[in-house]
Motif scaffolding. Structure first.
Motif, short mmCIF file in Angstrom:
data_model
loop_
_atom_site.label_atom_id
_atom_site.label_comp_id
_atom_site.label_asym_id
_atom_site.label_seq_id
_atom_site.Cartn_x
_atom_site.Cartn_y
_atom_site.Cartn_z
N ARG A 7 50.56 12.82 22.48
CA ARG A 7 50.23 11.67 23.34
C ARG A 7 50.19 12.06 24.82
NH1 ARG A 7 49.27 6.55 22.15
NH2 ARG A 7 49.74 5.34 24.00
N ARG B 239 33.17 11.06 16.78
CA ARG B 239 31.78 11.22 16.34
C ARG B 239 31.05 9.88 16.44
NH1 ARG B 239 30.59 15.36 13.03
NH2 ARG B 239 28.46 14.80 13.61
N GLU C 298 26.80 20.24 16.69
CA GLU C 298 27.64 19.89 15.54
C GLU C 298 27.33 20.79 14.34
OE1 GLU C 298 30.20 17.91 15.82
OE2 GLU C 298 29.61 17.30 17.84
N ARG D 254 44.14 16.82 14.51
CA ARG D 254 42.76 16.93 14.98
C ARG D 254 42.75 17.49 16.41
NH1 ARG D 254 40.42 14.76 19.52
NH2 ARG D 254 41.55 12.83 19.14
N ASP E 184 39.42 5.13 23.32
CA ASP E 184 40.33 5.03 24.46
C ASP E 184 40.76 6.43 24.90
OD1 ASP E 184 42.34 5.92 22.78
OD2 ASP E 184 43.27 3.94 22.55
N ASP E 185 41.65 6.49 25.89
CA ASP E 185 42.05 7.79 26.44
C ASP E 185 42.85 8.63 25.45
OD1 ASP E 185 40.75 7.32 28.72
OD2 ASP E 185 42.51 7.09 30.01
N TYR E 186 43.28 8.01 24.37
CA TYR E 186 44.01 8.75 23.34
C TYR E 186 43.08 9.07 22.16
CZ TYR E 186 47.84 7.44 26.26
OH TYR E 186 48.65 7.31 27.36
N PHE F 61 31.51 7.39 18.56
CA PHE F 61 31.17 7.10 19.95
C PHE F 61 29.98 7.94 20.40
CE2 PHE F 61 32.14 8.00 24.54
CZ PHE F 61 31.85 6.73 25.02
N HIS G 149 38.14 11.70 16.32
CA HIS G 149 37.13 12.76 16.41
C HIS G 149 35.99 12.37 17.34
CE1 HIS G 149 38.46 15.33 12.91
NE2 HIS G 149 39.14 14.23 12.67
N GLN H 250 41.34 9.36 13.56
CA GLN H 250 42.11 10.38 14.29
C GLN H 250 41.41 10.79 15.58
OE1 GLN H 250 45.09 11.25 13.67
NE2 GLN H 250 45.44 10.72 11.52
N LEU I 15 46.68 14.21 25.15
CA LEU I 15 45.36 13.63 24.88
C LEU I 15 44.61 13.11 26.13
CD1 LEU I 15 45.96 11.86 21.44
CD2 LEU I 15 44.37 13.74 21.89
N PRO I 16 45.28 12.35 27.02
CA PRO I 16 44.52 11.82 28.16
C PRO I 16 43.93 12.91 29.06
CG PRO I 16 46.65 10.73 27.95
CD PRO I 16 46.66 11.89 27.01
N ILE J 116 46.43 14.38 11.55
CA ILE J 116 47.12 14.14 12.83
C ILE J 116 46.98 15.28 13.83
CG2 ILE J 116 48.84 12.58 11.78
CD1 ILE J 116 50.89 14.92 12.16
N ARG K 217 33.38 20.26 23.04
CA ARG K 217 31.99 19.83 22.81
C ARG K 217 31.21 19.84 24.11
NH1 ARG K 217 34.16 16.14 18.29
NH2 ARG K 217 32.93 16.90 16.54
N GLY L 73 39.45 20.39 12.59
CA GLY L 73 40.57 19.99 11.76
C GLY L 73 40.41 18.56 11.26
N ALA L 74 41.47 18.05 10.64
CA ALA L 74 41.48 16.68 10.12
C ALA L 74 42.92 16.22 10.07
CB ALA L 74 40.86 16.64 8.72
N GLU M 17 37.10 11.42 8.90
CA GLU M 17 38.29 10.77 8.35
C GLU M 17 37.92 9.62 7.40
OE1 GLU M 17 41.18 12.10 8.86
OE2 GLU M 17 40.75 13.41 10.57
N SER N 21 38.89 18.49 21.57
CA SER N 21 37.54 18.51 21.00
C SER N 21 36.50 17.92 21.97
CB SER N 21 37.49 17.80 19.65
OG SER N 21 37.91 16.46 19.75
N ASN N 22 36.87 16.94 22.77
CA ASN N 22 35.90 16.42 23.75
C ASN N 22 35.52 17.50 24.75
OD1 ASN N 22 36.08 13.81 22.68
ND2 ASN N 22 37.80 13.28 24.00
N SER O 192 40.47 13.40 27.55
CA SER O 192 39.73 12.21 27.13
C SER O 192 38.29 12.33 27.60
CB SER O 192 40.37 10.97 27.78
OG SER O 192 40.11 11.01 29.17
N HIS O 193 37.43 11.47 27.05
CA HIS O 193 36.04 11.48 27.49
C HIS O 193 35.92 11.36 28.99
CE1 HIS O 193 33.56 11.58 23.96
NE2 HIS O 193 34.49 10.89 23.33
N ARG O 194 36.70 10.44 29.56
CA ARG O 194 36.56 10.19 31.00
C ARG O 194 36.89 11.43 31.82
NH1 ARG O 194 39.65 6.17 33.49
NH2 ARG O 194 41.09 6.28 31.73
#
Ligand code: HEM
Ligand code: SF4
Lengths: 421, 64
Positions: A105, B15, A279, A349, B27-29, B17, B13, B11, A108-109, A347, A357, A344-345, B57, A353-354, A112-114
């Motif tokens: 947690r 894809r 991808e 993941r 979201d940011d998580y 979005f 990924h 989870q 992750l931010p 928890i 990519r 991965g897949a 998933e 990844s953002n 993030s995408h942003r």
């Protein structure tokens, strides 16, 4: 560190065997048919599933498969040798809940995408600057001079470490992953990385910046500060997980395009297809295999796994399973249905990844804009690394000479300033 | 057509979005959600199906 060549893959595989590193696809195809969960006694022993359904099920079964051992071969005995009394764990990747939950947690931010959108311009400038260094010569090593140079600099930025450290970081990460079968190299890299990051921790304790390490030093979890071991581990992981992996992905994509002129031309003509093609490259040339430790005895597809056994989550083989993908051995750059598990897949993941990519897309897009016409150089020897992370390490290419963009408005210096700070 | 995400399976990924930003948000998580009540206009039905069949998933479902 040299071992006997493999004769029997089902019972004696070796993920560092040259045949496995250069061309694992026929090996996986055979195993999927004859022995979908292979076993070896090499490198401390492990199990190797090759079917999508098994790999995905095991990745989700955190009750039986722990992440406390994620290296494809067991690391040398940890502990006393590490500087600063640090226990070298890598949250979240090398942990199970509850440590996994809060450390993931926290991370992750940052990816993030942003946040990642904000790094895009810098990535593009960096790619252009790298290309400027060889475009006038008509030849380049697309792996060493390009792919390898990109992710380490972007991660360096998030950690707030200077650009000049890039080559040193790359060396450490390669020693930890690609040369993991060489205890001496792996051990030295580990100590060097810990020592360096501990100095960074001390520096930021008194002089915080807006980087990940500084934030971790000033974060509390349930009223307790994050321990130095965890801060160091999270910082180390970002570096270890974000460099070799992404560089391998960029390299495999460029290798594919250098050897498949029709796909290259199509992406030059239809750049909007690039995200879909990326991808597909991730699926077909998945870089990452992860380890798990069996938590309690369990039988999977008739294989008796004992507590403490190591298992390798073979995401790359899962992504070529004919049960899960149509024509899996073909690279189809406009593949519509592609539920690949390169990141991965479950928890664990990929938290980056953002970012990965974005880097892949910008690296390939910029290359194709500047060098639309390229192929392997005559007599080129492409070398691959494998094991935990698979990808090309040298891709000699040739192309019609182009010109530098130094004078163009969007190139060069601002990236340097951003990355040097 | 209606699209929904099982938050217990997602989870992050992303894809969905990437393939159909008109229908999904993250979201940011990294956790995804459907935009609005998940009703898919006819022009976006193809995109909704693409998102569903690319989610690693199996977290996305579509009600026709
Ligand atoms: C093409 C590039 C990449 C690939 C193929 C990749 C692949 C993976 C895979 C397969 C996992 C799952 C590990 C497991 O199940 O044990 C993972 C986890 C992770 N990756 Fe990546 N990765 C890439 C790039 C990155 C980048 C750029 C970062 C940068 C921050 C990163 C950070 C992480 C982290 C922090 C985790 C651990 C997540 C967790 O345990 O919750 N990765 N990656
Ligand atoms: S593709 Fe699936 S797992 Fe990924 S964010 Fe969308 S719903 Fe969640």
């Amino acid at each position: 560190m040299t071992t006997e060549p493999v004769a029997e893959w089902a019972s004696d595989y070796d993920v560092f065997d040259p045949a496995y590193v250069t061309d694992p696809y026929p090996i996986w195809a055979e195993l999927r048919e004859t022995c979908p969960i292979a076993h070896t006694d090499r490198w401390g022993g492990s199990w190797l599933p090759t079917r999508y359904a098994d790999v995905s099920a095991i990745a989700h079964d955190i009750a039986h498969f722990s992440s406390r051992g994620i290296a494809v071969i067991p690391p040398p005995a940890a502990g006393e040798a590490d500087p600063g009394g640090i226990t070298f764990v890598l949250p979240p990747i090398g942990t199970d809940p509850p440590v996994h939950t809060w450390s993931r947690r926290l991370l992750l931010p940052w990816f993030s995408h942003r946040r990642v959108d904000g790094y895009e311009a810098t990535a593009r400038e960096l790619c252009n600057r790298l290309i400027d260094e060889f475009i006038e010569t008509g030849t380049a090593d697309a792996a060493a001079q390009y792919a390898q140079q990109i992710p380490v600099r972007i991660i360096g930025m998030t950690l707030g470490v200077p650009d000049e450290m890039s080559d040193t970081f790359t060396g450490w990460v390669r020693d930890l992953l690609e040369f993991a079968h060489d205890d001496d190299r792996r051990g030295k890299a580990r100590i060097a990385l810990i020592t360096y990051l501990l100095q960074q921790l001390e520096k930021r304790r008194t002089d915080p910046g807006d980087d990940l390490i500084s934030e971790l030093l000033h974060t509390e979890i349930d009223g307790q500060p994050v321990s130095d071991s965890h801060t160091l581990g999270i910082a180390a992981l970002t570096l270890i997980a974000g460099v070799d992996t992404t560089w391998s992905g960029i390299g495999s994509s460029l290798w594919h395009l250098a050897t498949h002129p029709a796909d290259r031309q199509r992406l030059v003509d239809e750049p909007d297809l690039l995200p879909v093609a990326i991808e597909e490259f991730l699926r077909a040339y998945s870089p990452v295999t992860m380890g798990r430790i069996v938590h309690e005895d369990i039988e999977v597809q008739g294989c008796p796994m004992k507590a403490g056994d190591r298992l390798l989550l073979n995401f790359p083989a899962a992504n070529r399973d004919p049960e899960a993908f149509d024509r899996p051995e073909e690279v189809i750059i406009d593949r519509q249905i592609n539920r690949h598990v390169a990141f991965g897949a479950g928890i664990h993941r990929c938290a980056g990844s953002n970012l990965a990519r974005m880097e892949l897309r910008i690296a390939v897009e910029t290359w194709l804009q500047r060098i639309p016409d390229f192929a392997l150089a005559e007599g080129a020897e492409v070398t691959w690394a494998g094991g935990q992370v698979r990808g090309p390490r040298s891709i000699p290419v040739m192309f019609p000479v182009g010109s530098r963009t130094a004078a163009a408005p969007d190139a060069g210096c601002s990236a340097q300033t951003a990355l040097a700070s | 057509m209606k699209v929904s995400i099982d938050p217990a399976l997602c989870q992050g990924h992303s894809r969905c979005f990437a393939l159909a930003p008109e229908l999904f948000d993250v979201d940011d998580y990294g956790m995804a959600s459907v935009i609005g009540d998940g009703t898919v206009p006819p022009a976006l039905q193809h995109k909704a199906r693409l998102a569903m069949s690319n989610c690693p998933e199996f977290a996305i479902t579509i009600e026709e």
